[in-house]
Design an enzyme around this catalytic site. Structure first.
Site, PDB file in Angstrom:
ATOM      1  N   HIS A 104       0.873  -1.189  -0.009  1.00 28.50           N
ATOM      2  CA  HIS A 104       0.084   0.067  -0.136  1.00 28.50           C
ATOM      3  C   HIS A 104       0.918   1.291  -0.097  1.00 28.50           C
ATOM      4  O   HIS A 104       2.107   1.218   0.573  1.00 28.50           O
ATOM      5  CB  HIS A 104      -0.945   0.088   1.251  1.00 28.50           C
ATOM      6  CG  HIS A 104      -1.702  -1.401   1.427  1.00 28.50           C
ATOM      7  ND1 HIS A 104      -2.589  -1.645   0.472  1.00 28.50           N
ATOM      8  CD2 HIS A 104      -1.853  -2.180   2.588  1.00 28.50           C
ATOM      9  CE1 HIS A 104      -2.981  -2.784   0.735  1.00 28.50           C
ATOM     10  NE2 HIS A 104      -2.720  -3.149   2.107  1.00 28.50           N
ATOM     11  N   GLU A 121      -1.490  -0.132   8.529  1.00 23.88           N
ATOM     12  CA  GLU A 121      -2.446  -1.253   9.004  1.00 23.88           C
ATOM     13  C   GLU A 121      -1.813  -2.245  10.040  1.00 23.88           C
ATOM     14  O   GLU A 121      -0.840  -2.209  10.300  1.00 23.88           O
ATOM     15  CB  GLU A 121      -3.111  -1.950   8.038  1.00 23.88           C
ATOM     16  CG  GLU A 121      -2.236  -2.879   7.092  1.00 23.88           C
ATOM     17  CD  GLU A 121      -2.965  -3.499   5.858  1.00 23.88           C
ATOM     18  OE1 GLU A 121      -4.251  -3.239   5.800  1.00 23.88           O
ATOM     19  OE2 GLU A 121      -2.272  -4.192   4.993  1.00 23.88           O
ATOM     20  N   ARG A 199      -1.302  -4.863  -6.117  1.00 25.97           N
ATOM     21  CA  ARG A 199      -1.299  -6.247  -6.315  1.00 25.97           C
ATOM     22  C   ARG A 199       0.177  -6.692  -6.825  1.00 25.97           C
ATOM     23  O   ARG A 199       0.347  -6.049  -7.997  1.00 25.97           O
ATOM     24  CB  ARG A 199      -2.300  -6.954  -6.956  1.00 25.97           C
ATOM     25  CG  ARG A 199      -2.188  -8.452  -6.569  1.00 25.97           C
ATOM     26  CD  ARG A 199      -3.318  -9.208  -7.623  1.00 25.97           C
ATOM     27  NE  ARG A 199      -4.567  -8.789  -7.013  1.00 25.97           N
ATOM     28  CZ  ARG A 199      -5.674  -8.570  -7.615  1.00 25.97           C
ATOM     29  NH1 ARG A 199      -5.717  -8.056  -8.916  1.00 25.97           N
ATOM     30  NH2 ARG A 199      -6.757  -8.229  -7.173  1.00 25.97           N
TER      31      ARG A 199
END
Length: 325
Positions: A104, A121, A199
Site C-alpha cells: 500500500h 494497518e 497487487r
C-alpha cells in the site's frame, strides 16, 4: 436524545480466497455469501459506509452522523483533521487460501496518485490453522533492481519473509511494507480509511473467466519499502483485567484487554472515539443509566462524548480497544 454506543450492520465481502470462519467462529451466520472473506465492521469508505443497527439512530450511516454530531462523535481533533470522513476501516478477515502479495502507498504517494489517504494497518490473529504463515516484509536486504529481477524470474517468493503465526500473533504493517495473509488464518485488521492496494504477485492465479488477475507492477515499485528488518512481529505482554498496548502509531492505537471481572474505563483525557472488537466471550457495556450487550464477533463505536464506561464480562472475554491519540 444523546449519543450512545453504536453497532453497525457488517458489510460482507465475497472473496475468491474467503472461507466459513466469519460464520462459524465470529457468528456472521446471516451471510448469504459462499466465500465471505471480509466483514467490514466499521467503514467510512465511499460506497461502503457503515449503517447503524441499534437504537434511535438505526438506519443512519456513519457519514451522516459525523456531519450532525461532529466532535461529539469522533473527537474534536479527529473532526478537525478528517471532517465527515471516518479515519479508520475496521475488519475481520478469513483467509481460506493465500491472498495476493500486496503493498500500500503512503499518504504522500496516495494523495499524489489517487487523491486518497495511504494505508498503514495492523493484524491481530484470532485463529490460525497449524502451520499457517503470513508474508511480512523481505527476508534480506534488497534493491529495487533486485526485486524487479526476482519478479521477472517468477522467484519473488525467494526474497519474502514468511512468519509462522498462532492465536495472538500481532503484526504492524506500515505503508510500503510488502505483505500477504496466508491460508487458514482468521484475523482482525485495523487500517487507515483507504482502499488503495497494489497487487505485486498472485501466484499465477486466474479469475472466474480464466484470465490472469491484474498486477500493479509499475505502481508498486515506487511504493515499496525495500528495507529489511530482523523481526517483524510485534511483541507484547498481557495482564488480566488490564489493557495492554499492541500498536501505537499516528493513525491509531490498539490495545488488547482480556478480563474476567468488571473493568472501569475513563476516557475523559482522550479526544477520540473508541472502538471495541469482541474476539472472545461477551460483555455488557454500562454507560450512565443504560447498557448494551456485545457478543463475540461484534464491534461497537463509543462516541467521544462518552467518558465513563463499565465493561462487565459474562464469561472470560477478550476485546481489542482502538482509538486515535
Amino acid at each position: 436524545m444523546s449519543l450512545y454506543p453504536l453497532k453497525f450492520t457488517p458489510i460482507l465481502k465475497d472473496k475468491i480466497w474467503g472461507g466459513s470462519k466469519l460464520k462459524t467462529v465470529l457468528n456472521k451466520d446471516f451471510s448469504p455469501l459462499p466465500n465471505a472473506g471480509e466483514s467490514w465492521e466499521i467503514s467510512g469508505v465511499e460506497g461502503d459506509i457503515s449503517v447503524v443497527s441499534n437504537g434511535f439512530l438505526a438506519g443512519n450511516d456513519l457519514e451522516e452522523l459525523i456531519e450532525i454530531y461532529m466532535g461529539d462523535l469522533v473527537g474534536d481533533k479527529v473532526y478537525e483533521n478528517f471532517g465527515i470522513e471516518f479515519p479508520l476501516l475496521i475488519k475481520f478477515i478469513d483467509a481460506n487460501d493465500v491472498l495476493s502479495i500486496q503493498v500500500h502507498p503512503d499518504d504522500e504517494l496516495s494523495k499524489e496518485r489517487h487523491n486518497a489517504y495511504g494505508k498503514t494497518e495492523m493484524w491481530y490473529v484470532i485463529e490460525a490453522d497449524k502451520g499457517s504463515e503470513l508474508i511480512v516484509g523481505f527476508n534480506q536486504d534488497i534493491s529495487k533492481e533486485e526485486y524487479l529481477a526476482k519478479l521477472e524470474e517468477g522467484k519473488l517468493e525467494d526474497i519474502l519473509n514468511n512468519a509462522p503465526v498462532k492465536e495472538g500473533s500481532c503484526f504492524f504493517i506500515p505503508a510500503g511494507r510488502v505483505h500477504a495473509i496466508g491460508k487458514g488464518i482468521l484475523l482482525a485488521e485495523i487500517q487507515q480509511t483507504s482502499d488503495v492496494t497494489y497487487r505485486m504477485y498472485d501466484f499465477n492465479r486466474t479469475d472466474d473467466a480464466g484470465n490472469p488477475r491484474e498486477l500493479h507492477t509499475e505502481l508498486a515499485v515506487d511504493a515499496i519499502d525495500y528495507s529489511y528488518e530482523k523481526k517483524y512481529e510485534t511483541t507484547y505482554e498481557t495482564e488480566i483485567n488490564k489493557a495492554s498496548e499492541l500498536v501505537r502509531c499516528p493513525y491509531f492505537t490498539t490495545n488488547i484487554l482480556e478480563f474476567d471481572q468488571p473493568v472501569e474505563k475513563d476516557y475523559l483525557e482522550l479526544d477520540s472515539f473508541v472502538i471495541y472488537m469482541c474476539l472472545e466471550g461477551d460483555l455488557e457495556i454500562t454507560y450512565g443509566e443504560d447498557s448494551l450487550s456485545v457478543a463475540k464477533g461484534e464491534s461497537v463505536l463509543i462516541p467521544a462524548i462518552i467518558n465513563n464506561l463499565t465493561l462487565t464480562p459474562k464469561s472470560k472475554t477478550k476485546i481489542l480497544e482502538i482509538y486515535i491519540k
